[in-house]
Design a protein around this motif. Structure first.
Motif, mmCIF file in Angstrom:
data_model
loop_
_atom_site.group_PDB
_atom_site.id
_atom_site.type_symbol
_atom_site.label_atom_id
_atom_site.label_comp_id
_atom_site.label_asym_id
_atom_site.label_seq_id
_atom_site.Cartn_x
_atom_site.Cartn_y
_atom_site.Cartn_z
ATOM 1 N N ARG A 22 54.238 72.878 -19.533
ATOM 2 C CA ARG A 22 53.542 73.282 -20.762
ATOM 3 C C ARG A 22 52.860 72.111 -21.454
ATOM 4 N N LYS A 134 70.025 69.964 -20.297
ATOM 5 C CA LYS A 134 69.545 68.826 -19.511
ATOM 6 C C LYS A 134 69.496 67.591 -20.403
ATOM 7 N N SER A 158 66.120 76.696 -17.378
ATOM 8 C CA SER A 158 66.648 78.049 -17.615
ATOM 9 C C SER A 158 68.061 78.029 -18.187
ATOM 10 N N GLU A 160 69.187 79.083 -20.855
ATOM 11 C CA GLU A 160 69.565 80.302 -21.585
ATOM 12 C C GLU A 160 70.455 81.220 -20.749
ATOM 13 N N ASP A 173 68.669 72.827 -26.068
ATOM 14 C CA ASP A 173 67.385 72.964 -25.375
ATOM 15 C C ASP A 173 66.257 72.953 -26.401
ATOM 16 N N GLU A 176 60.417 76.712 -28.770
ATOM 17 C CA GLU A 176 59.060 76.676 -29.320
ATOM 18 C C GLU A 176 58.815 77.969 -30.100
ATOM 19 N N THR A 177 58.580 79.063 -29.404
ATOM 20 C CA THR A 177 58.354 80.340 -30.105
ATOM 21 C C THR A 177 59.666 81.064 -30.404
ATOM 22 N N GLY A 178 60.715 80.723 -29.664
ATOM 23 C CA GLY A 178 61.994 81.431 -29.800
ATOM 24 C C GLY A 178 62.061 82.670 -28.913
ATOM 25 N N THR A 180 62.219 82.989 -25.632
ATOM 26 C CA THR A 180 63.204 82.922 -24.536
ATOM 27 C C THR A 180 64.611 83.170 -25.073
HETATM 28 C C1 PRP Z 1 61.267 75.735 -22.110
HETATM 29 C C2 PRP Z 1 62.645 75.605 -22.721
HETATM 30 C C3 PRP Z 1 62.966 77.018 -23.104
HETATM 31 C C4 PRP Z 1 61.619 77.599 -23.447
HETATM 32 C C5 PRP Z 1 61.435 77.642 -24.935
HETATM 33 O O1 PRP Z 1 61.410 76.143 -20.816
HETATM 34 O O2 PRP Z 1 63.560 75.052 -21.797
HETATM 35 O O3 PRP Z 1 63.552 77.714 -22.037
HETATM 36 O O4 PRP Z 1 60.631 76.736 -22.886
HETATM 37 O O5 PRP Z 1 60.173 78.185 -25.284
HETATM 38 P P1 PRP Z 1 60.044 79.420 -26.261
HETATM 39 O O6 PRP Z 1 60.863 79.116 -27.458
HETATM 40 O O7 PRP Z 1 58.565 79.464 -26.584
HETATM 41 O O8 PRP Z 1 60.497 80.638 -25.529
HETATM 42 P P2 PRP Z 1 60.284 76.042 -19.720
HETATM 43 O O9 PRP Z 1 59.510 77.301 -19.675
HETATM 44 O O10 PRP Z 1 59.464 74.808 -19.951
HETATM 45 O O11 PRP Z 1 61.116 75.932 -18.391
HETATM 46 P P3 PRP Z 1 62.605 75.421 -18.120
HETATM 47 O O12 PRP Z 1 63.554 76.402 -18.710
HETATM 48 O O13 PRP Z 1 62.683 75.426 -16.634
HETATM 49 O O14 PRP Z 1 62.759 74.044 -18.722
#
Ligand code: PRP
Length: 219
Positions: A22, A134, A158, A160, A173, A176-178, A180
């Motif tokens: 991203r 991580k 991942s 979550e 972790d 950003e938008t919340g 996930t």
């Molecule tokens: C990142 C981070 C969260 C997600 C958060 O993952 O690890 O899982 O973005 O973004 P959000 O709040 O907008 O949903 P990424 O997609 O970069 O992949 P990763 O989980 O493999 O690190």
């Protein structure tokens, strides 16, 4: 100013390490604005080193690598400068200069957990919890400061998923938008740091190529 390289500068390109994912999506418009776009589409090419333009007689080239590796390439001097999130800098604490906050990739590093657990309140002092992340050092530091014994379960992404399958009580972790978190029934508990992407530079490169790097920063 973009022009042809001299024979000497061809041997000394300016190497820029870019974080995949991203951050890369946010970085490309900045590079375009500065007239520094790679000559190939870095989102589709399988090449890991891609040529850029020639700036003030110096050819620019890009390394397309994982965010955590950007610090290593810049620290080792294999890249002169790099673009990486503050989360990675805080976790890995590389010996690099950090001359500029690019104000892209804005997010926050948080402790998160299943809604029901978080509603019970922060883990009590003296308690033991399992934390998937991580960001091992930052997570350990945070829980230690609050007297909580954290077993760190290192994951590469991942995070979550870990509470969903009962492998962890919390995750640390970036959010950003919340979206996930919401999609996986998790909520934020504590914000540890505000994050954005930074320009970093190898100290020796910064000394020898300062005017070129400054020119790029000013763009
Ligand atoms: C990142 C981070 C969260 C997600 C958060 O993952 O690890 O899982 O973005 O973004 P959000 O709040 O907008 O949903 P990424 O997609 O970069 O992949 P990763 O989980 O493999 O690190």
């Amino acid at each position: 100013m973009v022009n042809k390289p001299s024979e000497q500068s061809i041997d000394h390109p300016l190497t820029i390490a870019l974080s995949k994912g991203r951050i890369l999506d946010n970085t490309l418009p900045l590079l375009a604005h500065a007239g520094l776009l790679p000559v190939e589409d870095v989102n589709t090419t399988r090449k890991l080193m891609v040529d850029g333009p020639v700036v003030d007689g110096t050819p620019v080239r890009f390394l397309i690598i994982r965010a955590a590796d950007v610090c290593t390439y810049v620290e080792q001097g294999a890249a002169d400068i790099g673009i990486v999130g503050r989360d990675i800098l805080l976790e890995h604490r590389p010996h690099v200069y950090e001359p500029l906050d690019l104000k892209i990739g804005v997010c926050r590093l948080c402790v998160c957990g299943p809604k029901a657990l978080v509603e019970k309140g922060n883990p009590r002092e003296g308690s033991r919890i399992r934390v998937a992340t991580k960001y091992d050092h930052l997570a350990e530091e945070h829980f230690l400061k609050h007297g909580v014994q954290a077993e760190i379960i290192h994951l590469y992404g991942s995070m979550e998923l870990a509470p969903l399958v009962g492998m962890a009580d919390r995750i640390v972790d970036v959010v950003e938008t919340g979206n996930t978190l919401r999609a996986n029934g998790l909520v934020e508990e504590t914000t540890l740091y505000d994050i954005s992407s930074r320009l970093i530079a190898n100290p020796a490169s910064y000394a020898t190529k300062k005017s070129l790097i400054q020119t790029m920063i000013e763009k």
